[in-house]
Scaffold this motif. Structure first.
Motif, PDB file in Angstrom:
ATOM      1  N   ASP A 456       0.829  -1.198   0.000  1.00 11.48           N
ATOM      2  CA  ASP A 456       0.000   0.000   0.000  1.00 11.48           C
ATOM      3  C   ASP A 456       0.862   1.245   0.000  1.00 11.48           C
ATOM      4  OD1 ASP A 456       0.919  -0.691   2.549  1.00 11.48           O
ATOM      5  OD2 ASP A 456      -0.784   0.212   3.580  1.00 11.48           O
ATOM      6  N   ARG A 460       5.069   4.383   6.354  1.00 14.06           N
ATOM      7  CA  ARG A 460       4.604   4.243   7.730  1.00 14.06           C
ATOM      8  C   ARG A 460       4.688   2.773   8.184  1.00 14.06           C
ATOM      9  NH1 ARG A 460      -1.235   5.616   5.627  1.00 14.06           N
ATOM     10  NH2 ARG A 460      -1.986   3.531   5.116  1.00 14.06           N
ATOM     11  N   TRP A 466      -1.566  -5.189   0.652  1.00 17.59           N
ATOM     12  CA  TRP A 466      -3.023  -5.011   0.611  1.00 17.59           C
ATOM     13  C   TRP A 466      -3.535  -5.452  -0.753  1.00 17.59           C
ATOM     14  CZ3 TRP A 466      -6.204  -4.139   4.590  1.00 17.59           C
ATOM     15  CH2 TRP A 466      -5.646  -3.648   5.768  1.00 17.59           C
ATOM     16  N   ASP A 469      -5.484  -2.794  -3.106  1.00 21.78           N
ATOM     17  CA  ASP A 469      -4.619  -1.833  -3.772  1.00 21.78           C
ATOM     18  C   ASP A 469      -3.983  -2.472  -5.012  1.00 21.78           C
ATOM     19  OD1 ASP A 469      -4.994  -1.424  -0.946  1.00 21.78           O
ATOM     20  OD2 ASP A 469      -3.566   0.219  -1.020  1.00 21.78           O
ATOM     21  N   MET A 522      -9.841  -3.975  12.179  1.00 22.48           N
ATOM     22  CA  MET A 522      -9.471  -5.319  11.776  1.00 22.48           C
ATOM     23  C   MET A 522     -10.206  -6.404  12.544  1.00 22.48           C
ATOM     24  SD  MET A 522      -7.694  -5.632   9.257  1.00 22.48           S
ATOM     25  CE  MET A 522      -8.203  -4.250   8.282  1.00 22.48           C
ATOM     26  N   TRP A 532     -11.065  -6.301  -2.648  1.00 23.45           N
ATOM     27  CA  TRP A 532      -9.749  -6.704  -2.123  1.00 23.45           C
ATOM     28  C   TRP A 532      -9.533  -8.175  -2.502  1.00 23.45           C
ATOM     29  CZ3 TRP A 532     -11.445  -2.142  -1.113  1.00 23.45           C
ATOM     30  CH2 TRP A 532     -10.605  -1.162  -0.614  1.00 23.45           C
ATOM     31  N   CYS A 582     -14.290  -3.091   3.107  1.00 27.91           N
ATOM     32  CA  CYS A 582     -13.605  -1.790   3.064  1.00 27.91           C
ATOM     33  C   CYS A 582     -14.398  -0.810   2.203  1.00 27.91           C
ATOM     34  CB  CYS A 582     -12.202  -1.932   2.502  1.00 27.91           C
ATOM     35  SG  CYS A 582     -11.224  -3.147   3.380  1.00 27.91           S
ATOM     36  N   TRP A 585     -13.246   2.683  -0.307  1.00 26.50           N
ATOM     37  CA  TRP A 585     -12.276   3.141   0.696  1.00 26.50           C
ATOM     38  C   TRP A 585     -11.809   4.584   0.461  1.00 26.50           C
ATOM     39  CZ3 TRP A 585     -11.107   1.396   5.262  1.00 26.50           C
ATOM     40  CH2 TRP A 585      -9.878   1.701   5.857  1.00 26.50           C
ATOM     41  N   PHE A 698     -11.350   4.083  -3.552  1.00 30.98           N
ATOM     42  CA  PHE A 698     -10.554   3.051  -4.222  1.00 30.98           C
ATOM     43  C   PHE A 698     -11.341   2.301  -5.294  1.00 30.98           C
ATOM     44  CE2 PHE A 698      -6.682   1.777  -1.456  1.00 30.98           C
ATOM     45  CZ  PHE A 698      -6.380   3.101  -1.240  1.00 30.98           C
ATOM     46  N   GLU A 742      -2.389   8.955  -0.951  1.00 29.23           N
ATOM     47  CA  GLU A 742      -3.432   8.042  -0.479  1.00 29.23           C
ATOM     48  C   GLU A 742      -4.806   8.726  -0.463  1.00 29.23           C
ATOM     49  OE1 GLU A 742      -2.742   6.804   3.557  1.00 29.23           O
ATOM     50  OE2 GLU A 742      -4.055   5.070   3.357  1.00 29.23           O
ATOM     51  N   MET A 758      -3.376   8.166   8.968  1.00 30.70           N
ATOM     52  CA  MET A 758      -3.355   7.410   7.716  1.00 30.70           C
ATOM     53  C   MET A 758      -3.181   8.383   6.560  1.00 30.70           C
ATOM     54  SD  MET A 758      -5.938   4.361   6.775  1.00 30.70           S
ATOM     55  CE  MET A 758      -6.832   5.376   5.673  1.00 30.70           C
ATOM     56  N   HIS A 763       1.112   6.150  -2.435  1.00 29.82           N
ATOM     57  CA  HIS A 763       0.089   5.098  -2.407  1.00 29.82           C
ATOM     58  C   HIS A 763      -0.414   4.957  -3.837  1.00 29.82           C
ATOM     59  CE1 HIS A 763      -1.433   3.686   1.510  1.00 29.82           C
ATOM     60  NE2 HIS A 763      -2.525   3.265   0.883  1.00 29.82           N
TER      61      HIS A 763
HETATM   62  C1  BGC Z   1      -4.127   0.742   3.605  1.00 28.50           C
HETATM   63  C2  BGC Z   1      -4.944   0.719   2.357  1.00 28.50           C
HETATM   64  C3  BGC Z   1      -5.773  -0.528   2.440  1.00 28.50           C
HETATM   65  C4  BGC Z   1      -6.767  -0.276   3.546  1.00 28.50           C
HETATM   66  C5  BGC Z   1      -7.848  -1.278   3.685  1.00 28.50           C
HETATM   67  C6  BGC Z   1      -5.071   0.933   4.732  1.00 28.50           C
HETATM   68  O1  BGC Z   1      -4.467   1.039   5.949  1.00 28.50           O
HETATM   69  O2  BGC Z   1      -3.114   1.684   3.568  1.00 28.50           O
HETATM   70  O3  BGC Z   1      -4.327   1.042   1.211  1.00 28.50           O
HETATM   71  O4  BGC Z   1      -6.272  -1.022   1.286  1.00 28.50           O
HETATM   72  O5  BGC Z   1      -6.087  -0.024   4.758  1.00 28.50           O
HETATM   73  O6  BGC Z   1      -8.450  -1.352   4.901  1.00 28.50           O
END
Ligand code: BGC
Length: 878
Positions: A456, A460, A466, A469, A522, A532, A582, A585, A698, A742, A758, A763
């Motif tokens: 991604d 950081r 991911w 992405d 998560m 995804w 997601c 996103w 996204f 991003e 974030m 990105h």
């Molecule tokens: C990432 C994203 C990712 C997303 C999905 C983020 O923290 O940087 O690019 O797809 O989380 O939850």
């Protein structure tokens, strides 16, 4: 005159470390048109004179110049093979063209070496560097020698004081316990007569260091280890194997600390002179310990390894308003800094890497979250030292000099941009400098995030694979570089990390499932998210389209099917849902402070269900699985009907009035018959509501321009692309971005930043518009029925007040290219079609002024011609 320009072996030039019967393809060049291959002759030999043939195809009357398998060829392990090809074509015969490859080990049974470590359990929680080494003698004349090496953690392999190869961060990152790669090196030139020293320098890496946004260490194990096996073949016909075992010795290295996120600390006082030379160097060397590890999971890696690719000297060193000394490299990237300073004992070089300056021009570290991205070197003696860390990488444009002996100058710093080695394949240039900068930003975000796995972001404490992405960006990346091997490797892990129920992890390698803890996001679910998880279908399909290679579909078949069947199992009447989604996103239509765009989950899940099932049906057809294709075709039709019946209301409007809803319906072909006009008008209306700006995330962003241009709204697509006020692609460019952000509002118009929790400035996801530049603006499109550019569709979409566009893609057959240039009332085009391929040229015009031998006919308001290979200059009326 016909020439073979190059031979590719498994899509690579002269690969090192192959096992399994490889594929061959070759690129031919000719000044003539309509050139087709009529026959080829392929030989594989163990000597460069081609006297000892291991395979000889003889003259094969065949048009095929890609995906050629030498059937019956039995490769031997650890062997260099020489390859040559000559062809007959309609434009004459070629000379032989040569290439080579080196084979890896035949399998687990060939490994005599053991994983050895210089660490003990007491080192479990540290991230220090260590050395392991041994000595051996060479007393006869060496004919050839190869090494096969890997590690738990990151390793660098040394022979007689020299690092072997230019690879960085080996063995890369895979689902280590299911799939661990080893590298193959030709070490013939490294050996000396008499005593030889062999060793490896090790660091914690992804294996043992702290990883993840929910920080966790020792994810794969408690200690680093090295596995190496050297095979020496002597001129007298004898062989010798030197392998890691209990007799090896271990020592701490000068690396006191090294991890992926935090950087490296190197203390020159701890250097062990000649540590990898023979005979035995001084120092407190201790016996190594053997680590047990399943060798069944070892697989060879060929050339797609991380290397220092671009040399980026510092542009300037300046002092910020807050008084910090900062180095500016002029480009955001994933890189390692090489610093050269003159110091005395105890002097320290300390540098912290970061991406952006804040609105007052000061150092901005907050968006790195937990990642330190620091490098530190302590001098042991008075000297000029050059130091570059090796067991980490940083995502940055700037670096803060925290400690330096004397005054730092720009010439003291060179950054080496690193990424997996892939050949560049795409070029795009046009008359609009902002668009050219956008193109460069897309490329640099690809480079920055193709560091062994598709990540991604590179800065950081995340840098994870991911899947969403990667899915979004794969088609763009496939224009920019030869990504076959890169994705082939990662898709192996996508499949290996798949859940028993077929759900695909949100990150691959999957280090979050089971460890989400109390992370609110998560803990809702770490796999099975629409768009995804669909990477399991879309990525193999995209590779098939780009390279025309059914092998990738066959290899990923179970994984693709697993994901489709998962959606079936979790759906009720074709609408499915599961755990955390997601969604669209970080779309701008999200509620304040939320990451989740406004487009409803069920709509997106059903849209992707249809899209992926449709691609799976095509994949089954390509694989010749007709019966199964029929079965899934029925499923596809049912999902499509469900979408049409559910997400359009009785007035023919979409139930969700978001840009993304309309985009997916249009691009995925989910609009009920008769509502096409109303749906594109709906999207235009939602666009106009935002004054022509996107508010998509996204999911909607990558297809926005396609949804417009494929439905009669080319003008709006260009207007969207070329907007340069907030929010837009070119807004970032105007704000000085050198990579893709991003968030659309990573830096807001008032100069403030999106929340530091974030906010990556590197990105690639929104860079997925790159696909539209190649497919639509340049018009270099693939024909699904003859993929791999065996037949191209050249359909440039002239517009956007662009005066010219020049783009090319180096396909497996050679260059597919275009230049279009607008004059007052005409457009001049130059079209390049590779030898042994054909193309359909489609132009939006009423009149062709110069056809250059092409036979244009009017079809549905367009002028269309079928062309063979060659370069054509066409002039059309605007
Ligand atoms: C990432 C994203 C990712 C997303 C999905 C983020 O923290 O940087 O690019 O797809 O989380 O939850």
């Amino acid at each position: 005159m016909l020439e073979i320009k190059e031979i590719k072996i498994n899509y690579e030039n002269n690969p090192m470390g192959l096992w399994g019967n490889p594929q061959f393809s070759w690129v031919m060049k000719s000044h003539e048109r309509n050139v087709k291959q009529t026959a080829y002759h392929l030989q594989i030999a163990t000597d460069d004179e081609f006297t000892t043939l291991a395979f000889d195809s003889g003259k094969v009357e065949d048009e095929q110049s890609a995906h050629i398998v030498a059937s019956g060829f039995q490769m031997k392990e650890a062997t260099k093979y020489f390859v040559r090809v000559k062809v007959s074509t309609t434009a004459g015969d070629s000379d032989w063209k040569e290439a080579f490859f080196v084979t890896a080990l035949a399998g687990p049974q060939s490994w005599l070496g053991k994983f050895v470590t210089a660490e003990t359990i007491a080192d479990k929680d540290n991230a220090k560097g260590t050395y392991v080494r041994s000595t051996f003698s060479v007393n006869k004349k060496v004919k050839e020698a190869y090494a096969f090496t890997t590690g738990l953690g990151i390793y660098e392999f040394y022979l007689n004081g020299e690092k072997v190869g230019e690879d960085l961060l080996t063995p890369g990152w895979t689902a280590y316990h299911k799939h661990l790669l080893y590298q193959t090196y030709d070490i013939t030139e490294f050996l000396v007569e008499g005593q030889n020293g062999v060793g490896a320098s090790l660091g914690a890496g992804w294996f043992k260091g702290t990883m993840g946004f929910i920080p966790r260490r020792n994810i794969y194990g408690d200690c680093t280890a090295f596995l190496g096996q050297l095979l020496i073949r002597y001129q007298d016909g004898t062989e010798e194997i030197i392998a890691t075992d209990e007799s090896w010795l271990g020592h701490d290295s000068p690396v006191e600390f090294a991890e992926i996120y935090d950087g490296e600390i190197y203390n020159a006082n701890k250097e062990v002179p000649d540590w990898s030379k023979g005979p035995m160097p001084a120092g407190d060397w201790k016996p190594v310990e053997v680590v047990s590890y399943d060798k069944e999971v070892l697989q060879p890696q060929s050339n797609c390894r991380v290397k220092a690719i671009d040399t980026m000297p510092a542009r300037k060193v300046f002092v910020t308003p807050e008084g910090d000394t900062v180095i500016d490299f002029g480009q955001n990237m994933s890189a390692l800094i090489e610093a050269t300073a003159t110091g005395k004992p105890g002097d320290v070089i300390e540098i912290w890497c970061f991406e952006e300056l804040d609105k007052d021009g000061n150092v901005y570290l907050d968006n790195l979250r937990g990642a330190k991205q620091a490098m530190k070197y302590t001098f042991a003696e008075a000297k000029t030292a050059t130091y570059m860390p090796k067991f980490t990488f940083m995502g940055f444009r700037y670096a803060k000099v925290v400690s330096w002996p004397g005054t730092p100058k720009a010439e003291d710093f060179i950054a080496y941009a690193i990424h997996s080695y892939m050949e560049p394949t795409g070029t795009f240039e046009c008359s609009n400098p902002d668009l050219n900068q956008l193109q460069s930003n897309i490329l640099w975000s690809m480079k920055g995030n193709f560091v062994d796995i598709p990540t991604d972001c590179p800065q950081r404490n995340e840098r994870l694979g991911w899947t969403g992405d990667a899915q979004i960006f794969i088609r763009t990346s496939a224009y920019l570089m030869n990504v076959y091997t890169f994705f082939d490797k990662w898709l192996t892990d996508v499949a290996k990390e798949q859940q028993p129920n077929g759900a695909v992890s949100q990150v691959v390698p999957d280090i979050i499932t089971g460890y989400a803890g109390d992370n609110w996001l998560m803990s809702q679910g770490t796999f099975g998210a629409t768009a995804w998880a669909d990477v399991a279908v879309i990525a193999p399909w995209t590779l098939y389209l780009t390279y025309g290679d059914k092998a990738i579909l066959a290899k990923q078949y179970e994984s693709m099917k697993g994901w489709i069947d998962f959606m079936v199992d979790y759906s009720e009447d074709y609408i499915w849902s599961f755990g955390l989604q997601c969604g669209d996103w970080v779309a701008l239509d999200a509620e304040e402070g939320s990451y989740f765009g406004a487009t409803p989950e069920d709509l997106l899940c059903t849209a992707y269900f249809a899209y992926s099932t449709g691609l799976f049906v095509k994949s089954l057809q390509a694989l010749g699985k007709e019966e199964e294709a029929k079965e899934y075709q029925e499923l596809y039709q049912n999902v499509v009907d469900k979408f049409k019946g559910t997400f359009f209301d009785e007035n023919g409007d979409m139930t969700a009035q978001t840009q993304t809803s309309y985009i997916v319906a249009l691009y995925f072909g989910l609009v009920p018959e008769g509502l096409e006009e109303q749906t594109i008008e709906g999207l235009k209306r939602l666009l106009a509501k935002e004054d022509g700006h996107l508010v998509t995330g996204f999911i909607g962003t990558p297809y926005f321009c396609h949804a417009l241009s494929q439905n009669g709204a080319l003008k709006e697509a260009y207007e969207l692309l070329l907007k340069d006020d907030f929010p837009s692609w070119l807004y970032q460019v105007k704000r000085g971005a050198t990579t893709i952000w991003e968030h659309w509002d990573g830096i807001k118009p008032d100069g403030s930043m999106w929340s530091a929790d974030m906010n990556s400035f590197n990105h690639y996801a929104y860079g997925a518009v790159g696909e539209w530049l190649y497919r639509a603006v340049a018009g270099l499109e693939i024909d699904e029925n003859k993929p791999g550019y065996l037949h191209s569709i050249i359909y440039p979409r002239i517009g956007g007040d662009l005066e010219y566009v020049e783009a090319a893609y180096q396909s497996i057959y050679g260059e597919v290219g275009i230049r279009w240039e607008v004059a007052e009332d005409t457009v001049k085009l130059r079209i390049t079609i590779p030898v042994n391929t054909t193309a359909t040229v489609k132009l939006d015009t009423e009149q062709i002024i110069e056809a250059d031998g092409l036979d244009f006919v009017e079809k549905n308001g367009q002028m269309v011609a079928e062309a063979g290979s060659g370069v054509y200059r066409v002039v059309m009326k605007r």
